[in-house]
Design an enzyme around this catalytic site. Structure first.
Site, short mmCIF file in Angstrom:
data_model
loop_
_atom_site.label_atom_id
_atom_site.label_comp_id
_atom_site.label_asym_id
_atom_site.label_seq_id
_atom_site.Cartn_x
_atom_site.Cartn_y
_atom_site.Cartn_z
N ASN A 17 0.85 -1.18 0.00
CA ASN A 17 0.00 0.00 0.00
C ASN A 17 0.90 1.24 0.00
O ASN A 17 1.68 1.46 0.93
CB ASN A 17 -0.92 -0.04 1.23
CG ASN A 17 -1.89 1.10 1.23
OD1 ASN A 17 -1.49 2.24 0.97
ND2 ASN A 17 -3.14 0.84 1.51
N HIS A 20 1.04 6.33 1.72
CA HIS A 20 1.71 7.31 2.57
C HIS A 20 2.95 7.93 1.94
O HIS A 20 3.52 8.88 2.49
CB HIS A 20 1.95 6.73 3.95
CG HIS A 20 0.63 6.46 4.62
ND1 HIS A 20 -0.30 7.46 4.82
CD2 HIS A 20 0.05 5.32 5.05
CE1 HIS A 20 -1.39 6.93 5.37
NE2 HIS A 20 -1.20 5.63 5.51
N HIS A 53 -5.36 3.75 -2.03
CA HIS A 53 -6.70 4.15 -1.60
C HIS A 53 -6.97 5.57 -2.11
O HIS A 53 -6.35 6.52 -1.65
CB HIS A 53 -6.73 4.10 -0.06
CG HIS A 53 -8.08 4.34 0.54
ND1 HIS A 53 -8.33 4.16 1.88
CD2 HIS A 53 -9.26 4.76 0.00
CE1 HIS A 53 -9.59 4.45 2.14
NE2 HIS A 53 -10.17 4.82 1.02
N ARG A 55 -9.09 8.23 -1.60
CA ARG A 55 -10.11 8.64 -0.62
C ARG A 55 -10.97 9.75 -1.19
O ARG A 55 -10.53 10.51 -2.05
CB ARG A 55 -9.43 9.12 0.67
CG ARG A 55 -8.74 8.01 1.45
CD ARG A 55 -8.27 8.51 2.79
NE ARG A 55 -9.37 8.69 3.70
CZ ARG A 55 -9.68 7.84 4.70
NH1 ARG A 55 -8.94 6.78 4.93
NH2 ARG A 55 -10.71 8.06 5.46
N ARG A 59 -6.90 12.94 0.44
CA ARG A 59 -5.87 13.41 1.38
C ARG A 59 -4.48 12.87 1.04
O ARG A 59 -3.49 13.43 1.46
CB ARG A 59 -6.24 13.07 2.81
CG ARG A 59 -6.16 11.61 3.14
CD ARG A 59 -6.38 11.37 4.60
NE ARG A 59 -7.76 11.62 4.99
CZ ARG A 59 -8.32 11.06 6.06
NH1 ARG A 59 -7.62 10.27 6.85
NH2 ARG A 59 -9.57 11.29 6.36
N GLU A 83 -8.42 0.82 -3.61
CA GLU A 83 -9.39 0.88 -2.51
C GLU A 83 -10.24 2.14 -2.67
O GLU A 83 -9.68 3.23 -2.90
CB GLU A 83 -8.67 0.98 -1.17
CG GLU A 83 -7.82 -0.22 -0.83
CD GLU A 83 -7.01 -0.03 0.43
OE1 GLU A 83 -6.31 -0.96 0.81
OE2 GLU A 83 -7.08 1.08 1.03
N THR A 114 -8.56 3.78 7.87
CA THR A 114 -9.79 3.00 7.77
C THR A 114 -10.07 2.28 9.08
O THR A 114 -9.41 1.30 9.41
CB THR A 114 -9.68 1.99 6.61
OG1 THR A 114 -9.09 2.65 5.49
CG2 THR A 114 -11.04 1.46 6.23
N GLU A 164 -11.27 -9.07 2.48
CA GLU A 164 -10.03 -8.72 3.18
C GLU A 164 -10.41 -8.48 4.63
O GLU A 164 -11.25 -7.62 4.92
CB GLU A 164 -9.38 -7.48 2.57
CG GLU A 164 -8.10 -7.11 3.31
CD GLU A 164 -7.27 -6.04 2.61
OE1 GLU A 164 -7.30 -5.96 1.36
OE2 GLU A 164 -6.59 -5.28 3.33
N HIS A 207 -4.06 -4.22 7.38
CA HIS A 207 -4.15 -3.09 8.31
C HIS A 207 -3.30 -3.32 9.56
O HIS A 207 -3.52 -4.27 10.29
CB HIS A 207 -5.58 -2.75 8.74
CG HIS A 207 -5.69 -1.30 9.09
ND1 HIS A 207 -6.07 -0.34 8.19
CD2 HIS A 207 -5.40 -0.64 10.22
CE1 HIS A 207 -6.04 0.84 8.75
NE2 HIS A 207 -5.62 0.69 10.00
N1 PXP Z 1 -5.96 -2.84 3.52
C1 PXP Z 1 -6.92 -1.88 3.56
C2 PXP Z 1 -8.27 -2.22 3.02
C3 PXP Z 1 -6.65 -0.59 4.05
O1 PXP Z 1 -7.61 0.34 4.08
C4 PXP Z 1 -5.33 -0.29 4.49
C5 PXP Z 1 -5.01 1.07 4.98
O2 PXP Z 1 -5.24 2.02 4.00
C6 PXP Z 1 -4.37 -1.31 4.41
C7 PXP Z 1 -4.72 -2.58 3.95
C8 PXP Z 1 -2.95 -1.08 4.83
O3 PXP Z 1 -2.88 -0.78 6.19
P1 PXP Z 1 -1.52 -0.28 6.81
O4 PXP Z 1 -1.15 0.98 6.10
O5 PXP Z 1 -1.84 -0.10 8.25
O6 PXP Z 1 -0.50 -1.37 6.56
#
Ligand code: PXP
Length: 260
Positions: A17, A20, A53, A55, A59, A83, A114, A164, A207
């Site tokens: 992911n 960030h 994602h 959003r 953001r 996402e 999330t 998921e 997550h």
């Molecule tokens: N899976 C989903 C559906 C998410 O919303 C997120 C966070 O955006 C992640 C995985 C990844 O989570 P993390 O950044 O905490 O590893």
């Protein structure tokens, strides 16, 4: 792109992911660091997929980012898992882009990330048609849910192919050294994975996963994919993205009783 085959992999796939990287870039409003460059590096160093994602408040990832990520994923033959909130206008963007996979998530403007899973059972009437549209367009739809029997059953009644499971509560329990709670939540995740698999759903987790908490999750036999972002990118500051990915993949392999 060929369909990812639904059979138990030796080691679950790692979806990286990339959100960030965009958070950091947006802190200064410029173009650096570019999440697409980070995604390319992640692909070169073992990412099996890229997750991003888009959003509603944009953001981090922007519309331009998601288009460029899709172009990169098509070029490198790597699945993009987009996402989005389970609402019509966000699904419309996904329908235009046609990423390999669309993961529907709950979204609240005031949340930091999330929080909690999608209420597929409660929102059945509104999200079932959205899922159907995406699925008929060729997107592999995944639903980000809590490992809860009611939500799993409701998910299996839609056109989604994947669930998921939200691992945030399990990760938080370990963070505060509540091992008993973490163990209970891990059991829920394991039971949920069995139930979902028995109903024909592919099982992913994501997550809050870190080097410390990922092994028991990777060990769940039904786990086909883990989506991990924040921790990997945080560690990349200290050790570089290639090394952070290598260590995460090593932990995932260890969880499966394998080595890389
Ligand atoms: N899976 C989903 C559906 C998410 O919303 C997120 C966070 O955006 C992640 C995985 C990844 O989570 P993390 O950044 O905490 O590893």
């Amino acid at each position: 792109m060929s369909e990812i085959v639904s059979q138990t992999p030796v080691i679950p796939r790692l979806g990286v992911n990339i959100d960030h990287v965009a958070t950091l870039r947006n802190a200064r409003g410029g173009r650096h660091p570019d999440p697409v460059d980070a995604a390319r590096l992640a692909i070169q160093h073992g990412a099996d997929g890229i997750t991003a994602h888009l959003r509603e408040d944009r953001r981090h990832i922007t519309d331009d980012d998601i288009e460029r990520l899709q172009a990169l994923c098509l070029e490198t033959n790597i699945p993009l898992n987009m996402e989005v909130a389970a609402v019509e206008d966000m699904a419309e963007i996904a329908l235009q882009l046609k990423p390999h996979a669309v993961c529907l998530v709950p979204e609240k403007r005031e949340e930091r990330t999330t929080e909690g899973g999608l209420d597929v059972a409660g929102l059945h009437n509104t999200i079932t048609p959205i899922i159907a549209k995406l699925a008929h367009c060729g997107c592999r739809v995944s639903l980000f849910i809590e490992a809860n029997s009611k939500q799993i059953n409701a998910s299996a009644k839609t056109d989604a192919r994947v669930v998921e499971f939200h691992t945030g509560a399990y990760a938080n329990a370990l963070d505060v050294n509540d091992d008993a709670l973490a163990q209970t939540l891990l059991e829920h995740l394991r039971d949920g994975a069995k139930q979902a698999h028995a109903l024909g759903l592919e099982v992913h987790f994501g997550h809050g996963l870190t080097f410390k908490n990922v092994e028991p999750i990777a060990a769940i036999p039904e786990a086909m994919e883990l989506n991990i972002g924040h921790f990997i990118l945080g560690e990349a500051i200290f050790m570089g993205l290639p090394e952070a990915l290598k260590r995460m993949r090593t932990h995932m392999a260890t969880g499966r009783g394998m080595s890389l």
